[in-house]
Every structure is written in structure tokens, then in C-alpha cells.
Design an enzyme around this catalytic site. Structure first.
Site, mmCIF file in Angstrom:
data_model
loop_
_atom_site.group_PDB
_atom_site.id
_atom_site.type_symbol
_atom_site.label_atom_id
_atom_site.label_comp_id
_atom_site.label_asym_id
_atom_site.label_seq_id
_atom_site.Cartn_x
_atom_site.Cartn_y
_atom_site.Cartn_z
ATOM 1 N N TYR A 199 0.853 -1.186 0.000
ATOM 2 C CA TYR A 199 0.000 0.000 0.000
ATOM 3 C C TYR A 199 0.892 1.240 0.000
ATOM 4 O O TYR A 199 1.623 1.502 0.960
ATOM 5 C CB TYR A 199 -0.900 0.032 1.228
ATOM 6 C CG TYR A 199 -2.016 -0.993 1.253
ATOM 7 C CD1 TYR A 199 -2.345 -1.750 0.134
ATOM 8 C CD2 TYR A 199 -2.759 -1.195 2.413
ATOM 9 C CE1 TYR A 199 -3.367 -2.681 0.168
ATOM 10 C CE2 TYR A 199 -3.790 -2.128 2.446
ATOM 11 C CZ TYR A 199 -4.087 -2.864 1.332
ATOM 12 O OH TYR A 199 -5.101 -3.786 1.371
ATOM 13 N N PHE B 125 -14.451 -4.814 -0.449
ATOM 14 C CA PHE B 125 -15.560 -4.331 -1.272
ATOM 15 C C PHE B 125 -16.884 -4.466 -0.503
ATOM 16 O O PHE B 125 -17.862 -5.024 -1.011
ATOM 17 C CB PHE B 125 -15.653 -5.084 -2.602
ATOM 18 C CG PHE B 125 -14.490 -4.888 -3.535
ATOM 19 C CD1 PHE B 125 -13.610 -3.828 -3.372
ATOM 20 C CD2 PHE B 125 -14.276 -5.767 -4.581
ATOM 21 C CE1 PHE B 125 -12.537 -3.649 -4.231
ATOM 22 C CE2 PHE B 125 -13.196 -5.595 -5.450
ATOM 23 C CZ PHE B 125 -12.335 -4.539 -5.270
#
Length: 284
Positions: A51, A207
Site C-alpha cells: 500500500y 468491497f
């Protein structure tokens, strides 16, 4: 109610740190966001070395203190790919998993990462293809993860983007969490959630509001969710997150954001009352 995760109770709404990479040019804002998350009760943060190419882990190291009691969960199985068609590449081989754990330990400034998820390619976002030299049997990967746990470099093992068959094979290893795509509008892994519930494994959906891809459904566009939001005074996103919390007691949320307003709104999803969920269930 908290859920016992990796040997400690954690709040059921945590924080997914991926979007902190958007604050590369404003590190102070990233630090402030993390400190506010702790103030709001977050004690479970999801991250990865890839990340922001290490930036997110650096921000976590700077912002979080031992006394905050935050459970840090990272993942391995991918690596940065600067200049490539995709910003990530698969890194599935056992030696790559070990190298990623070592990188996480360095950037996070930890002697042990409490939980590390093995991010496989059994399921997940479409587009990133698995090269032939990255096709690795799950048993070989799990053997390396067990070795890392035995050495004390990681505390517990999780799985991400995993199939039901691989999860079943991995159960004897001792699996503490599973991260797969799951939401009100994407319940393909319902059977896997039920298995995790039966085995007391944390289910940590990514998600959680549906896909970010334009052609795939979003929870916030579902008429039943919109109606429940309008009748309750909460936002569709808060209702969608609350549905997950009500779906099963082992569900832990890690919604991500780079803004304080969205962070506070996500945390308030825990305030959506049960009767709103009952009404929503009657509509879907």
C-alpha cells in the site's frame, strides 16, 4: 459486541488503511486520521507493505502507540510494480512471502505482526493475471506461513481472495480470518462465511459496498438500501455496512477512507438500529 480475533477482543468496525496512500503529500493529515480513528474506538487496522509502496506502513508506525492496543493485520502475496500496467504484481512463492513479512516488520517497526493474510489468487478483482511462475500450491505457501508463525515473526495466519476448497484444506493450520469480496449485492461466498462462522474465524469482507468498477453493482444503488436509508436518516453507505454487521457476529469491517468526515460516517454505521435491518431484510 467485540469479536475475539487473534486472541484479543476487537471492535467490529476497524479501519482499512489502503487509502492513506492518497495522502502521500500530506503526511500530517494521514497521522491525524489515524489518531482520530483510535479516538473513535478503532483497534483493528488492515494494511500491506505494497500500500503506497511502504508509505502506509510508515504512517502507521508514526501514528500508532503501543498503549493504543491496535491489532495490526497485514498481507503478503503481492508486491509493488512501479511502472507496470498494474501497480501490483503477484509475489506468491514461499521465499517472496517471507521477504514481504520481513519488509512489513521493518516498515511497521514491529518484532511480530499480529496477523498476516496470505493473499492468493483463487478469487478477487479481474484484470491482474497470475503468471505461470506464480502458480504455487497452497500447501507450500501455508508451510512457509507456519514456519514464520513458529519463528514468532507473525502471530496468526489469515487468508484472502481464497476459495472454499483452499480454506477447508487450511483449517488444520489454524486460520484466524478470511478476507474475500462480500457485500449485500455480492454474496457468492455465502457458504464460506457460514464455514467461518462455524469455525469461529473472523470474516473480513473487502468491497463491503460492492465493487468500485463502473459496470458492477454497488450497495448504495440498491433500491432497498436507498429506501432503508431514507426511512432511518442514515446514509445508504451506513446502511450497507450495518447490514454486514447484522449478517453474522464474526463479521469485522475495515472500511477505508482518506477523510475525517468519511471515517466518522463509517464508524457511525454501528449505530444503525436493528429494526432498520429487519425492514431491509424484508425488502431484499
Amino acid at each position: 459486541m467485540p469479536f475475539a480475533f487473534a486472541g484479543r477482543p476487537v471492535a467490529r468496525i476497524g479501519y482499512g488503511a489502503m487509502q492513506l496512500s492518497r495522502l502521500r503529500d500530506d503526511r500530517a493529515a494521514g497521522i491525524a486520521l489515524l489518531r482520530r480513528a483510535v479516538e473513535l474506538g478503532v483497534n483493528h487496522v488492515d494494511t500491506a507493505q505494497f500500500y503506497g509502496f511502504g508509505l502506509v506502513n510508515e504512517l502507521l508506525r508514526e501514528a500508532l502507540r503501543p498503549e493504543d492496543g491496535v491489532l495490526i493485520v497485514s498481507k503478503v502475496g503481492a508486491a509493488p510494480n512501479p511502472g507496470g500496467q498494474f501497480p501490483l504484481r503477484f509475489a506468491q512463492r514461499p521465499e517472496e512471502l517471507r521477504a514481504a513479512v520481513e519488509e512489513n516488520l521493518t516498515t511497521l517497526g514491529l518484532e511480530q505482526i499480529p496477523v498476516v493474510n496470505l493473499r492468493r489468487a483463487d478469487s478477487g478483482p479481474v484484470g491482474l493475471q497470475l503468471p505461470d511462475d506464480q502458480v504455487v500450491d497452497a500447501d507450500d505457501q501455508l508451510a512457509e506461513m507456519i514456519a514464520l508463525r513458529d519463528e514468532g515473526k507473525i502471530g496468526a495466519i489469515g487468508l484472502s481472495s481464497v476459495s472454499l476448497e483452499v480454506l477447508r484444506r487450511a483449517l488444520p493450520v489454524g486460520i484466524d480470518c478470511v478476507q474475500n469480496a462480500y457485500s449485500l449485492v455480492d454474496r457468492r461466498d455465502e457458504q464460506m462465511l457460514e464455514l467461518c462462522l462455524a469455525e469461529n474465524i473472523a470474516w473480513v469482507p473487502y468491497f463491503p459496498l460492492g465493487s468500485a468498477a463502473p459496470h458492477l453493482p454497488k450497495v448504495t444503488d440498491a433500491p432497498a438500501v436507498i429506501a432503508a436509508a431514507e426511512s432511518s436518516g442514515f446514509t445508504p453507505a451506513q446502511v450497507g455496512l450495518a447490514w454486514l454487521l447484522h449478517r453474522a457476529p464474526n463479521v469485522l469491517l475495515i472500511p477505508g477512507t482518506a477523510t475525517l468526515a468519511h471515517l466518522e460516517a463509517n464508524m457511525a454505521a454501528g449505530d444503525v438500529p436493528a429494526d432498520v435491518m429487519d425492514a431491509l431484510s424484508a425488502m431484499i
